[in-house]
Design an enzyme around this catalytic site. Structure first.
Site, PDB file in Angstrom:
ATOM      1  N   LYS A 181       0.838  -1.200   0.000  1.00 14.33           N
ATOM      2  CA  LYS A 181       0.000   0.000   0.000  1.00 14.33           C
ATOM      3  C   LYS A 181       0.872   1.250   0.000  1.00 14.33           C
ATOM      4  CE  LYS A 181      -0.404   0.197   5.056  1.00 14.33           C
ATOM      5  NZ  LYS A 181      -1.327   0.263   6.200  1.00 14.33           N
ATOM      6  N   TYR A 230      15.090  30.184   7.501  1.00 14.19           N
ATOM      7  CA  TYR A 230      13.995  31.000   8.025  1.00 14.19           C
ATOM      8  C   TYR A 230      14.033  31.098   9.559  1.00 14.19           C
ATOM      9  CZ  TYR A 230      11.831  30.671   3.401  1.00 14.19           C
ATOM     10  OH  TYR A 230      11.560  30.757   2.052  1.00 14.19           O
TER      11      TYR A 230
END
Length: 398
Positions: A44, A280
């Site tokens: 999956k 940042y």
């Protein structure tokens, strides 16, 4: 991987190298752990980020006789595109109303049913398809997600499934459930769920259900709970060489090898003075004159922002740590005065053979689990396959 492919891979901004020989070896180890049960390789979420079709082929070549997906769309793609032997079963379990039941039946998939709405839809789809559906009835033994509740709900589901089976509309091919805490050794829910699973499967069989397989064991139960193996075990994260829980042991403790290595080429190397803010928010400031390396991967590629100022990276044989915030497309490492050339390899994680970090190291840095680290690596990162089989032969006998 051919010499040409290796040269191409070396020019990439970043790459997730997938060692399919390691995956095959892991499947063989897992089969040995559960010699009395068939093995389902769960592929999956694009095989936990590794690539569903190549990984499915490799798992089957190594002896997996079942494949598992969450969504029917994943299963339908496997059946259509992977070129698997006809006798490989594919099961899918996450359904919503109006799902592609008829397509699943016509593709000979095994589908999961947890309640009456799903049973009614699959029966109607079987009527339209003109052939019986292959159905696994899922019992909620205590996880509290999908699955039918014990008691009257289970009795009704079993009764109506048998009625539909008698009418030639379905075949109950499986009875199954899923553990909540198999990755926590000694958790009391493990014994409680096993007991309830035995009770619910026994009831169904007393009523006349004759399943091909009963299954509840996921990766941690496969590795540590032989009493939970029953007829089929579902191996997920362990197929990819990652331990389902650090408390249970490392991959090496179980004879497993991580399959994915994630790396990038340094996009820039530059000298900066002390006191220089990085990324940042300036959550990192250089403590003195140093060299910074720019790694062209970010949270848009699946690198967890929560690992800012903590994620480990191997550059030229030395562990470095993310300096400051991880941005959308890039992050910085402080190279401490070393000056590799632009293009030098930065390895975020791999098996650990070269001293590089592992997915578990990144999980610890981000406060999550290694499952998430590999699964979240995005489509901007090319998968480069090593030891890929060009054609599938018959899988070996179990």
């Amino acid at each position: 991987m051919s010499e040409t492919a290796a040269q191409w891979a070396a020019t990439l901004r970043a790459r997730a190298e997938i060692d399919l020989a390691a995956l095959e070896a892991n499947v063989r180890v897992l089969r040995e752990r559960a010699p009395g049960a068939a093995l389902m390789a769960v592929v999956k979420s694009d095989a936990y980020g590794h690539g569903a079709i190549p990984c499915a082929r490799a798992a089957v070549a190594a002896g997996a006789t079942w494949l598992g997906t969450a969504t029917p769309q994943e299963a339908l793609a496997l059946r259509a595109e992977a070129g698997l032997p006809d006798d490989v079963r594919i099961m899918c379990w996450l359904w919503t109303p109006g799902g592609p039941w008829r397509e699943a039946i016509e593709a000979d998939l095994d589908v999961s049913v947890s309640g009456m709405w799903a049973l009614e839809e699959v029966v109607e789809a079987a009527r339209r398809a003109g052939r019986p559906a292959r159905v696994h009835l899922k019992a909620d033994t205590g996880l509290g997600r999908n699955g039918c509740q014990p008691g009257d709900d289970w009795a009704e589901l079993v009764r109506e499934a048998l009625r539909a089976e008698g009418g030639g509309l379905l075949r109950v091919t499986g009875l199954w459930s899923h553990f909540a805490c198999a990755d926590e050794p000694g958790h009391p829910s493990i014994t409680a769920q096993l007991t309830r699973f035995r009770e619910m499967t026994a009831y169904a069989e007393e009523q006349g259900v004759r399943p091909e397989v009963r299954h509840i064991a996921n990766s941690p139960a496969l590795l540590t709970l032989p009493e939970a193996h029953f007829d089929l075990v579902r191996a997920g994260i362990a197929v990819y060489g990652i331990s389902p829980s650090p408390e249970l042991g490392t991959p090496a403790d179980f004879g497993l090898r991580p399959v994915m290595t994630l790396s990038a080429s340094l996009a820039l190397v530059k000298d900066v003075p002390g006191g220089h803010g990085v990324s940042y928010g300036h959550h990192y400031t250089t403590p003195g004159a140093t060299t910074l390396g720019l790694v062209p991967l970010g949270y848009a590629d699946g690198i967890p922002r929560h690992a800012s100022s903590a994620g480990p990276v191997l550059v030229e044989g030395k562990w470095r740590t993310v300096a400051g915030r991880i941005a959308m497309d890039q992050f910085v490492v402080d190279l401490g005065g070393d000056r590799p050339a632009p293009g030098a390899e930065a390895v975020l994680f791999g098996p650990g053979d070269r001293g590089e970090p592992t997915a578990e190291d990144w999980a610890q840095a981000a406060g999550t689990i290694a499952y998430e680290i590999v699964t979240r690596i995005g489509s901007r990162v090319p998968r480069v396959y090593r030891n890929e089989r060009q054609a599938l032969g018959r899988h070996p006998a179990r």
